[in-house]
Motif scaffolding. Structure first.
Motif, PDB file in Angstrom:
ATOM      1  N   TYR A 104       0.803  -1.223   0.000  1.00  0.00           N
ATOM      2  CA  TYR A 104       0.000   0.000   0.000  1.00  0.00           C
ATOM      3  C   TYR A 104       0.839   1.279   0.000  1.00  0.00           C
ATOM      4  CZ  TYR A 104      -4.063  -2.926   1.264  1.00  0.00           C
ATOM      5  OH  TYR A 104      -5.060  -3.872   1.308  1.00  0.00           O
ATOM      6  N   ASP A 105       2.060   1.223  -0.538  1.00  0.00           N
ATOM      7  CA  ASP A 105       2.868   2.443  -0.592  1.00  0.00           C
ATOM      8  C   ASP A 105       2.435   3.258  -1.815  1.00  0.00           C
ATOM      9  OD1 ASP A 105       4.740   4.424  -0.848  1.00  0.00           O
ATOM     10  OD2 ASP A 105       6.440   3.138  -0.360  1.00  0.00           O
ATOM     11  N   PRO A 106       1.908   4.465  -1.581  1.00  0.00           N
ATOM     12  CA  PRO A 106       1.367   5.243  -2.706  1.00  0.00           C
ATOM     13  C   PRO A 106       2.407   5.670  -3.744  1.00  0.00           C
ATOM     14  CG  PRO A 106       0.504   6.053  -0.624  1.00  0.00           C
ATOM     15  CD  PRO A 106       1.630   5.108  -0.290  1.00  0.00           C
ATOM     16  N   ARG A 151       5.263  15.887  -1.377  1.00  0.00           N
ATOM     17  CA  ARG A 151       5.342  14.802  -0.414  1.00  0.00           C
ATOM     18  C   ARG A 151       4.005  14.494   0.263  1.00  0.00           C
ATOM     19  NH1 ARG A 151       9.609  13.669   4.217  1.00  0.00           N
ATOM     20  NH2 ARG A 151      11.002  14.372   2.602  1.00  0.00           N
ATOM     21  N   LYS A 202       1.699  12.006  -1.262  1.00  0.00           N
ATOM     22  CA  LYS A 202       2.073  10.595  -1.309  1.00  0.00           C
ATOM     23  C   LYS A 202       2.274  10.016   0.091  1.00  0.00           C
ATOM     24  CE  LYS A 202       2.488   9.566  -5.773  1.00  0.00           C
ATOM     25  NZ  LYS A 202       1.717   8.476  -6.401  1.00  0.00           N
ATOM     26  N   ASP A 203       2.509  10.885   1.067  1.00  0.00           N
ATOM     27  CA  ASP A 203       2.781  10.428   2.432  1.00  0.00           C
ATOM     28  C   ASP A 203       1.460  10.309   3.177  1.00  0.00           C
ATOM     29  OD1 ASP A 203       4.538   9.527   4.255  1.00  0.00           O
ATOM     30  OD2 ASP A 203       5.345  11.485   4.830  1.00  0.00           O
ATOM     31  N   CYS A 204       0.628   9.397   2.712  1.00  0.00           N
ATOM     32  CA  CYS A 204      -0.726   9.298   3.239  1.00  0.00           C
ATOM     33  C   CYS A 204      -1.256   7.912   2.899  1.00  0.00           C
ATOM     34  CB  CYS A 204      -1.617  10.374   2.617  1.00  0.00           C
ATOM     35  SG  CYS A 204      -1.660  10.306   0.827  1.00  0.00           S
ATOM     36  N   GLU A 205      -2.508   7.671   3.205  1.00  0.00           N
ATOM     37  CA  GLU A 205      -3.094   6.380   2.873  1.00  0.00           C
ATOM     38  C   GLU A 205      -3.341   6.302   1.369  1.00  0.00           C
ATOM     39  OE1 GLU A 205      -4.236   8.681   4.840  1.00  0.00           O
ATOM     40  OE2 GLU A 205      -6.384   9.049   4.577  1.00  0.00           O
ATOM     41  N   TRP A 206      -3.480   5.066   0.877  1.00  0.00           N
ATOM     42  CA  TRP A 206      -3.508   4.818  -0.576  1.00  0.00           C
ATOM     43  C   TRP A 206      -4.597   5.629  -1.282  1.00  0.00           C
ATOM     44  CZ3 TRP A 206      -0.337   2.137  -3.871  1.00  0.00           C
ATOM     45  CH2 TRP A 206      -0.819   1.962  -5.161  1.00  0.00           C
ATOM     46  N   ALA A 207      -5.825   5.545  -0.797  1.00  0.00           N
ATOM     47  CA  ALA A 207      -6.932   6.163  -1.530  1.00  0.00           C
ATOM     48  C   ALA A 207      -6.781   7.674  -1.588  1.00  0.00           C
ATOM     49  CB  ALA A 207      -8.261   5.778  -0.886  1.00  0.00           C
ATOM     50  N   ALA A 208      -6.137   8.266  -0.572  1.00  0.00           N
ATOM     51  CA  ALA A 208      -6.005   9.715  -0.536  1.00  0.00           C
ATOM     52  C   ALA A 208      -4.840  10.197  -1.399  1.00  0.00           C
ATOM     53  CB  ALA A 208      -5.792  10.178   0.910  1.00  0.00           C
TER      54      ALA A 208
END
Lengths: 427, 180, 313
Positions: free
Chosen positions: A268-270, A308, A311-317
């Motif tokens: 799950y790494d965006p 940053r 991308k430094d967040c949960e996948w869907a966001a």
């Protein structure tokens, strides 16, 4: 001011001295015989025509926190590019002559690469009303590529009109092929992995169905169609069929779709979130072979910087997209050259000559012969280097390759007869 | 471990248990209010043996259960998480009873401290007594046993291992050097 | 274990350990003093981005019975609703000294991200992430099934479980497929094809588009809630048609084996996926599921927080 590239091997073939003068290749002669004001020892390095990217997001105007035309030009030059096409999904959208001229002028001012603005097909990428395509084509930026990239021109009638309209000035519609209804909320390739990860699927058919429709439309109206970032084996089949019928269609593939697969998403790494999404290994294989046999004409980066926090967040966001300019050549060497699928002459075709032709860019994608424009990229295909975050000059850091070792290296770049990159550093 | 030395064999252990049983019955002045609670793993088997021995003497079934003290330990965070052992309190509970806690080895006293805390959450016994097979000394808390099978002077670097047929195929108490 | 993110990550022995631990801890629930000192001084944060009062209360009760301090952080009326990112919230919780974060989030993978993005040191427990997983729900379902159908303990080998309803959007179904098959049960998913994900053939279970043929061979049947918005999105033509084809009513209940139990993760849509008389019948174990949920969550908190944080063995 004349420059000698000494001992360069054009396309990896016999060494020669290339003398650059007044923006052109003035002479190609035996090694050691070239004369000029400045000599760059190339010592067996490979010479290719400067790369042309049909698909770059430079984010200016509007998202200068992610990238600017200046920082994007730096990344492009270090990646071996001498021309990039700046996508229209800026803010404001590049749907008027004013915006495309601004982008073009900022590119000129930076002077590291030829920044060719892409015009929007529809006003505000809204998919409802054609943008001022003619005005953009006739502006100082002389736009030839039109795309709503990020959005699909989904309305078939509007797509038909756009295809027809750009014939006035030999333009091309670059379609982001994605059926919007089939991809509502889509997060990743639809298949076994998406079913396990609980992420909404982006089915291959949503791309393939649009490509199939568009090649039939292009055939019907006799217009040029270019397909952005082809990502599935099925799309390759459709394109192969269309080309066999003589449809005037061209297509591009991104480096990431040639190397990376959806398996990377399991954590799950965006940084791996991109549109179209990473697909399966079978798709990757099909895309590589499509580049090799010419079904896919060009490599295009879809360089998509994001700050940053996106991308430094949960996948869907997270935002979709990944950096590509500085790593494109390395990925091409890894996936196509080292595998024996492409010769260096074919690399020149897919990364420079074909995209220049598709975009109708004068003075790019030339041959390495006397009289051709002096847009030259000097590379090797052997050295393998780690991609390090600190070496990326983009304003954003969302590269999926950080930590990977990629082969091939861009040493020097000449743009319009000037050295823009020397020893891997912007000159 | 090669250097393990048997300090009690099965006959010694039987004798020790017999002595504990008699002392328990004597000090409790009968058996009707007794409840035996063994601390798993080996304390539980010892409690069962003591209960059976009392039945052998008196013909009385003494309520016998187990009391796992893991959830009350003060050293949980010093080690990897421990699986819980069964706790089974006899159906009539412990209120007003004389509870005899049974464990194999008495050392720092921390296990017994935890057991007293656990008992506190279960009910209010009339009295709590402590029976151990081996007292090896080195107490870290003011706790002393009421019934001892064997006082065994040890060094801190020594290890005392109680083996019981129910789990170990033999009855023995062995002394060894740690790390030998 | 350091985190509990997915039932797919739990192996058989770990699953049995959690169920056994829950069974031991369940005994505490029956005494007058329901509190244990085990997690005294440790802080458990319930971070709920979606409303789920029953899950939050269950975790809260579990943590409190183990004497942990509990902080509730729900999206409504907090910094989260003001647009604070998951990362910044995580950093805040880190600063507060959270030892465990129980996360309920609408985005699949959010718990995984919170555990592995380097924002926080705490153990992360997934209390439901998007349409991905809800592992403690599966654990309490397995615990409930074991209590009824395998009372001697161990795993669920040989049992047959049907999961009926919106599999596509169900984190409960995903977690249960993983966990129940890990424990040796055979799982059959029952749903219209529109509510079954593409790629389901890679799951370790069978699929049936019809409910009736599976009824006489199941030991447990789990009915999932069907949300009315699925109907608007044309996953099926009407509520009535759905309920006719996939609803559990008295007639269907009578065709189940006599020992079979009916589970539902709640909240129920009476009259939709389950009829009122089935919901109220003695075969329905929903109330037990709620009680078992506390025990299972105590077990998870104990196993994640009571040790030194390093993996055993």
């Amino acid at each position: 001011m004349s420059i000698v590239l000494r001992g360069l091997r054009p396309y990896g073939e016999q060494p020669a001295d290339l003398v650059l003068e007044e923006g052109r290749i003035a002479d190609v002669c035996a090694p050691g015989r070239g004369v000029g004001d400045e000599v760059i020892e190339c010592d067996g390095l490979i010479g290719l025509p400067g790369f042309v990217d049909l698909h770059t997001h430079l984010r200016e105007p509007g998202r200068e926190d992610a990238e600017t035309i200046d920082t994007g030009s730096h990344a492009a030059a270090l990646g071996g590019f001498t021309c990039v096409h700046a996508m229209a999904n800026s803010s404001p959208v590049a749907d008027t002559a004013g915006v495309v001229e601004q982008v073009w002028r900022l590119g000129q001012r930076c002077g590291l690469v030829d920044v060719r603005p892409v015009g929007a097909v529809t006003v505000g990428l809204g998919g409802v009303q054609l943008a001022e395509i003619g005005a953009m084509a006739h502006s100082a930026a002389a736009v030839r590529v039109f795309s709503d990239d990020g959005e699909c021109v989904h309305d078939p009638l509007l797509m038909r009109r756009a295809l027809e309209y750009v014939k006035i000035f030999d333009g091309v519609i670059a379609q982001h092929a994605q059926d919007p209804r089939l991809t509502e909320g889509a997060q990743m390739n639809e298949g076994a992995l998406s079913s396990r990860l609980g992420l909404a699927g982006w089915p291959a058919v949503a791309e393939e169905a649009i490509i199939a429709r568009d090649v039939l439309l292009a055939e019907h109206v006799g217009s040029r169609l270019h397909v952005c970032h082809v990502s599935t084996a099925g799309s390759v089949e459709v394109l192969r069929w269309a080309k066999a019928r003589g449809v005037p269609v061209t297509a591009e593939v991104t480096p990431h779709h040639l190397l990376l697969t959806e398996e990377l998403i399991a954590g799950y790494d965006p940084v791996y979130k991109v549109n179209p999404p990473l697909r399966s290994q079978e798709d990757v294989e099909a895309l590589r072979h499509a580049v090799a046999d010419g079904t896919i004409d060009a490599i295009a980066t879809d360089h998509a910087p994001h700050p940053r926090e996106d991308k430094d967040c949960e996948w869907a966001a997270a935002a979709m997209g990944m950096l590509g300019l500085q790593t494109a050549f390395g990925v091409v060497v890894e996936t196509l050259v080292a595998t024996g699928l492409l010769t260096l002459r074919q690399v020149a075709e897919r990364m420079s000559q074909a995209p220049a032709r598709i975009g109708r860019v004068a003075n790019q994608g030339g041959d390495l012969v006397p009289g051709a424009p002096a847009n030259i990229t000097v590379v090797d295909t052997i050295s393998r280097t780690d991609v390090r975050a600190r070496d990326l000059v983009s304003k954003s850091g969302n590269s999926p390759y950080v930590g990977m070792a990629l082969p091939g290296r861009v040493w020097h770049v000449a743009y319009e007869g000037r050295i823009t990159v020397r020893d891997g550093v912007v000159a | 471990m090669d250097s393990a030395r048997t300090v009690l064999d099965d006959a010694d252990i039987s004798r020790a248990i017999r002595r504990i049983v008699h002392e328990i019955v004597e000090t409790a002045k009968g058996t009707e209010s007794l409840v035996l609670l063994g601390i798993p793993t080996r304390g539980a088997y010892l409690a069962r043996r003591i209960a059976d021995a009392i039945t052998g003497i008196d013909g009385v079934e003494v309520p016998c259960g187990t009391l796992d003290i893991t959830l009350y330990r003060d050293d949980l965070r010093l080690r990897a998480v421990r699986p819980l052992e069964p706790t089974s309190i006899p159906p009539d509970g412990i209120d007003g009873r004389i509870v005899v806690l049974v464990d194999d080895v008495l050392y720092s006293g921390r296990t017994v401290r935890a057991a007293l805390d656990a008992l506190n959450d279960i009910g209010r016994p009339a009295a709590v007594r402590l029976a151990v097979l081996v007292d090896r000394g080195h107490r870290e808390l003011p706790i002393r046993p009421d019934y001892v099978g064997k006082n065994l002077p040890t060094a801190v670097k020594e290890n005392v291992a109680v083996k019981l047929r129910e789990v170990d195929d033999l009855d023995a108490v062995e002394l060894s050097e740690v790390g030998a | 274990m350091r985190h509990l993110l997915s039932a797919g990550e739990i192996d058989r022995d770990q699953a049995v350990l959690i169920l056994d631990t829950a069974a031991e801890l369940g005994a505490v629930t029956d005494r007058s003093i329901k509190k244990l000192p085990t997690l005294r001084g440790r802080t458990v944060v319930n971070l709920f981005y979606e409303d789920s009062t029953r899950t939050r209360i269950s975790f809260e009760a579990a943590a409190k019975r183990l004497s942990a301090d509990v902080l509730n952080f729900s999206a409504k009326g907090s910094s989260v609703s003001k647009g604070e990112s998951l990362k910044d919230t995580a950093l805040t919780l880190q600063a507060m000294g959270a030892d465990a974060v129980v996360l309920r989030h609408g985005s699949s993978g959010a718990a995984h991200r919170l555990a592995h993005a380097g924002w926080i040191d705490a153990s992360v427990i997934n209390a439901g992430d998007g349409t991905h997983e809800h592992p403690t729900q599966a654990l309490l379902d397995a615990f409930t099934i074991r209590r009824h159908l395998a009372p001697e303990g161990g795993d669920l080998a040989g049992l047959s479980v049907a999961i009926v309803g919106d599999i596509l959007h169900s984190r409960v179904a995903r977690s249960n497929v993983h966990l129940l098959t890990t424990l040796g049960a055979r799982v059959t998913l029952v749903a219209p094809p529109t509510l079954i994900p593409v790629g389901v053939e890679s799951w370790p279970c069978a699929v049936s588009y019809e409910l009736d043929p599976v009824l006489d061979s199941v030991d447990a049947i789990m009915m999932l809630r069907v949300q009315s918005e699925r109907m608007q999105a044309a996953y099926f033509p009407s509520a009535l048609e759905y309920s006719r084809l996939y609803g559990l009513d008295a007639a269907r209940l009578s065709r189940l084996p006599e020992h079979a139990i009916v589970l539902h993760p709640g909240p129920m849509n009476r009259g939709m996926e389950i009829s009122a008389d089935v919901a109220d019948s003695s075969r329905a174990v929903m109330v037990e599921q709620v009680a078992n949920g506390v025990n299972v969550r105590m077990a998870v908190l104990y196993l994640l927080l009571a040790g030194d944080g390093k993996d055993a063995g």
